[in-house]
Design an enzyme around this catalytic site. Structure first.
Site, PDB file in Angstrom:
ATOM      1  N   ARG A 170     -26.798   9.125 -17.477  1.00 59.28           N
ATOM      2  CA  ARG A 170     -25.812  10.223 -17.425  1.00 59.28           C
ATOM      3  C   ARG A 170     -26.453  11.608 -17.267  1.00 59.28           C
ATOM      4  O   ARG A 170     -25.921  12.612 -17.745  1.00 59.28           O
ATOM      5  CB  ARG A 170     -24.887  10.220 -18.654  1.00 59.28           C
ATOM      6  CG  ARG A 170     -24.129   8.935 -18.858  1.00 59.28           C
ATOM      7  CD  ARG A 170     -23.160   8.613 -17.717  1.00 59.28           C
ATOM      8  NE  ARG A 170     -22.682   7.261 -17.864  1.00 59.28           N
ATOM      9  CZ  ARG A 170     -23.192   6.199 -17.216  1.00 59.28           C
ATOM     10  NH1 ARG A 170     -24.168   6.346 -16.330  1.00 59.28           N
ATOM     11  NH2 ARG A 170     -22.730   4.997 -17.416  1.00 59.28           N
TER      12      ARG A 170
HETATM   13  C1  LIG Z   1     -10.624   7.586 -17.928  1.00 57.22           C
HETATM   14  C2  LIG Z   1     -12.056   8.017 -17.757  1.00 57.22           C
HETATM   15  C3  LIG Z   1     -13.020   7.046 -17.500  1.00 57.22           C
HETATM   16  C4  LIG Z   1     -14.342   7.412 -17.309  1.00 57.22           C
HETATM   17  N1  LIG Z   1     -15.269   6.434 -17.057  1.00 57.22           N
HETATM   18  C5  LIG Z   1     -16.544   6.774 -16.812  1.00 57.22           C
HETATM   19  C6  LIG Z   1     -17.528   5.778 -16.523  1.00 57.22           C
HETATM   20  O1  LIG Z   1     -17.261   4.582 -16.511  1.00 57.22           O
HETATM   21  N2  LIG Z   1     -18.780   6.183 -16.245  1.00 57.22           N
HETATM   22  C7  LIG Z   1     -19.136   7.496 -16.240  1.00 57.22           C
HETATM   23  O2  LIG Z   1     -20.299   7.800 -15.949  1.00 57.22           O
HETATM   24  N3  LIG Z   1     -18.244   8.470 -16.539  1.00 57.22           N
HETATM   25  C8  LIG Z   1     -16.964   8.145 -16.819  1.00 57.22           C
HETATM   26  N4  LIG Z   1     -16.046   9.115 -17.118  1.00 57.22           N
HETATM   27  C9  LIG Z   1     -16.455  10.521 -17.152  1.00 57.22           C
HETATM   28  C10 LIG Z   1     -16.205  11.259 -15.813  1.00 57.22           C
HETATM   29  O3  LIG Z   1     -15.281  10.594 -15.018  1.00 57.22           O
HETATM   30  C11 LIG Z   1     -17.499  11.384 -15.011  1.00 57.22           C
HETATM   31  O4  LIG Z   1     -18.411  12.136 -15.762  1.00 57.22           O
HETATM   32  C12 LIG Z   1     -17.272  12.050 -13.641  1.00 57.22           C
HETATM   33  O5  LIG Z   1     -18.409  11.783 -12.837  1.00 57.22           O
HETATM   34  C13 LIG Z   1     -17.035  13.538 -13.697  1.00 57.22           C
HETATM   35  O6  LIG Z   1     -16.719  13.983 -12.369  1.00 57.22           O
HETATM   36  P1  LIG Z   1     -15.710  15.182 -12.084  1.00 57.22           P
HETATM   37  O7  LIG Z   1     -15.692  15.399 -10.625  1.00 57.22           O
HETATM   38  O8  LIG Z   1     -14.408  14.949 -12.737  1.00 57.22           O
HETATM   39  O9  LIG Z   1     -16.492  16.384 -12.769  1.00 57.22           O
HETATM   40  P2  LIG Z   1     -15.912  17.584 -13.658  1.00 57.22           P
HETATM   41  O10 LIG Z   1     -15.353  17.023 -14.919  1.00 57.22           O
HETATM   42  O11 LIG Z   1     -15.059  18.463 -12.857  1.00 57.22           O
HETATM   43  O12 LIG Z   1     -17.277  18.363 -13.994  1.00 57.22           O
HETATM   44  C14 LIG Z   1     -18.289  17.761 -14.783  1.00 57.22           C
HETATM   45  C15 LIG Z   1     -19.596  18.539 -14.568  1.00 57.22           C
HETATM   46  O13 LIG Z   1     -20.030  18.340 -13.219  1.00 57.22           O
HETATM   47  C16 LIG Z   1     -20.213  19.609 -12.576  1.00 57.22           C
HETATM   48  N5  LIG Z   1     -19.805  19.495 -11.166  1.00 57.22           N
HETATM   49  C17 LIG Z   1     -18.679  18.917 -10.682  1.00 57.22           C
HETATM   50  N6  LIG Z   1     -18.679  19.008  -9.334  1.00 57.22           N
HETATM   51  C18 LIG Z   1     -19.815  19.659  -8.973  1.00 57.22           C
HETATM   52  C19 LIG Z   1     -20.388  20.074  -7.736  1.00 57.22           C
HETATM   53  N7  LIG Z   1     -19.830  19.814  -6.538  1.00 57.22           N
HETATM   54  N8  LIG Z   1     -21.571  20.751  -7.763  1.00 57.22           N
HETATM   55  C20 LIG Z   1     -22.201  21.009  -8.934  1.00 57.22           C
HETATM   56  N9  LIG Z   1     -21.713  20.650 -10.136  1.00 57.22           N
HETATM   57  C21 LIG Z   1     -20.539  19.979 -10.161  1.00 57.22           C
HETATM   58  C22 LIG Z   1     -19.299  20.572 -13.328  1.00 57.22           C
HETATM   59  O14 LIG Z   1     -19.731  21.903 -13.171  1.00 57.22           O
HETATM   60  C23 LIG Z   1     -19.448  20.053 -14.749  1.00 57.22           C
HETATM   61  O15 LIG Z   1     -20.624  20.552 -15.329  1.00 57.22           O
HETATM   62  C24 LIG Z   1     -14.715   8.772 -17.363  1.00 57.22           C
HETATM   63  C25 LIG Z   1     -13.744   9.739 -17.629  1.00 57.22           C
HETATM   64  C26 LIG Z   1     -12.426   9.369 -17.846  1.00 57.22           C
HETATM   65  C27 LIG Z   1     -11.418  10.432 -18.124  1.00 57.22           C
END
Ligand SMILES: Cc1cc2nc3c(=O)[nH]c(=O)nc-3n(C[C@H](O)[C@H](O)[C@H](O)COP(=O)(O)OP(=O)(O)OC[C@H]3O[C@@H](n4cnc5c(N)ncnc54)[C@H](O)[C@@H]3O)c2cc1C
EC number: 1.3.1.98
Length: 292
Positions: A170
């Site tokens: 992660r």
């Molecule tokens: C129901 C659920 C299930 C999940 N299951 C998993 C799982 O199985 N495995 C797992 O690893 N995670 C899981 N997660 C956590 C989450 O989905 C991941 O961490 C996901 O990759 C976050 O992506 P996001 O685009 O929503 O990022 P955001 O929540 O929008 O941002 C997270 C971080 O990433 C940065 N970021 C986002 N986009 C960019 C970009 N283009 N450039 C630079 N920085 C950026 C943001 O600044 C922030 O620091 C889960 C979450 C939920 C709610």
């Protein structure tokens, strides 16, 4: 100079952020940019740096806890199609930082390219997944990443190749301001067989998450060799509530939020869980939500 001067067509002020996040809570961004091209993105990044304005990038918002008082400075949202392109060249798939991970996986699978299907069901964008090395079903996105293009805080575009990309549980070395795209090296496989594999992974992943359309967040990293949800369950915390935030009774590593919930409810609930888990099991849980 005002940050917005000349950028009025893509920068707004005082934008409520709850709607962009999985937890559906928190205050507003002082400035909110939705650039429609890399040039506009570079221009607003450079301006924010000149004006010393703190700047953050919003992906799918699935991992964000937005402060109740809002977020000072600029939030950049890569929602425009210019940031969501997906291209395939032989075994390589290149996806924009704003592309939905689900869309990238189904495109790869549809084209008979294996390697990302284990991430089926993980919400969010390619940028968010690369930033936090998202994983599932025994694989993580870093395993398949051979290149990434980023934009620095100075607004410069840099390509990071395999030698300077590092992924651990992660975490990734992609810490520049904006991840513009990622290149994934995949393996040609029969598309029908791959579709079945993806569906299986999707079912497993969905079975480990709360169902329905609840507002939710994924709370803690799994300590090495252990599962955060088992530790929370062992500590008798199923269904524990603080204000409008509640530990999901079926999937204890998720917090569910009601429309009245605040970010402070979620933060206090996370602290309560950490304290109780430490008391009962001796283990330290690290919160995986990013707080803004
Ligand atoms: C129901 C659920 C299930 C999940 N299951 C998993 C799982 O199985 N495995 C797992 O690893 N995670 C899981 N997660 C956590 C989450 O989905 C991941 O961490 C996901 O990759 C976050 O992506 P996001 O685009 O929503 O990022 P955001 O929540 O929008 O941002 C997270 C971080 O990433 C940065 N970021 C986002 N986009 C960019 C970009 N283009 N450039 C630079 N920085 C950026 C943001 O600044 C922030 O620091 C889960 C979450 C939920 C709610």
């Amino acid at each position: 100079m005002e940050l917005t001067a000349g950028f009025e067509h893509f920068v707004r002020t005082d934008e409520p952020l709850a709607q962009y996040t999985g937890l559906k809570l928190g205050g507003s961004a002082e400035y909110f940019a939705e650039p429609t091209s890399v040039e506009e993105l570079a221009a607003v990044v450079k301006r924010s740096r000149e004006l010393n304005i703190p700047t953050r990038v919003l992906g799918g918002g699935s991992n964000l806890l937005i402060n109740d008082d809002g977020v000072p400075g600029l939030v950049i949202y890569l929602h425009h199609p210019a940031f969501s392109t997906i291209e395939i060249d032989g075994n390589r798939l290149t996806a924009g930082g704003g592309a939905k991970l689900a869309h990238v996986i189904s495109t790869a699978v549809g084209n008979g390219l294996a390697g990302l299907e284990g991430l089926a069901g993980v919400p969010g964008t390619v940028g968010g997944a690369l930033h936090g090395n998202a994983g599932g079903n025994g694989v993580d996105i870093g395993h398949r990443t051979v290149e990434a293009t980023v934009m620095t805080r100075a607004g410069e575009i840099v390509t990071r190749t395999a030698q300077d990309l590092h992924f651990t549980y992660r975490e990734s070395s992609l810490d520049e301001l904006v991840i513009l795209n990622g290149v994934f090296e995949l393996e040609p496989t029969d598309s029908q067989e791959l579709t079945r594999r993806m569906q299986k992974f999707w079912i497993v992943q969905k079975a480990s998450q709360p169902g329905g359309s609840e507002n939710m967040g994924y709370l803690f990293f799994d300590p090495p060799g252990l599962s955060a949800s088992s530790l929370i369950e062992q500590s008798g915390l199923k269904g524990t509530k603080v204000g409008g935030a509640e530990i999901c009774a079926e999937h204890t590593n998720f917090v569910l939020t009601s429309p009245e919930a605040t970010a402070s409810d979620v933060a206090r609930l996370a602290e309560l869980v950490q304290g109780r888990v430490k008391e009962v099991t001796g283990m330290d849980l690290k919160c995986q939500l990013t707080s803004w």
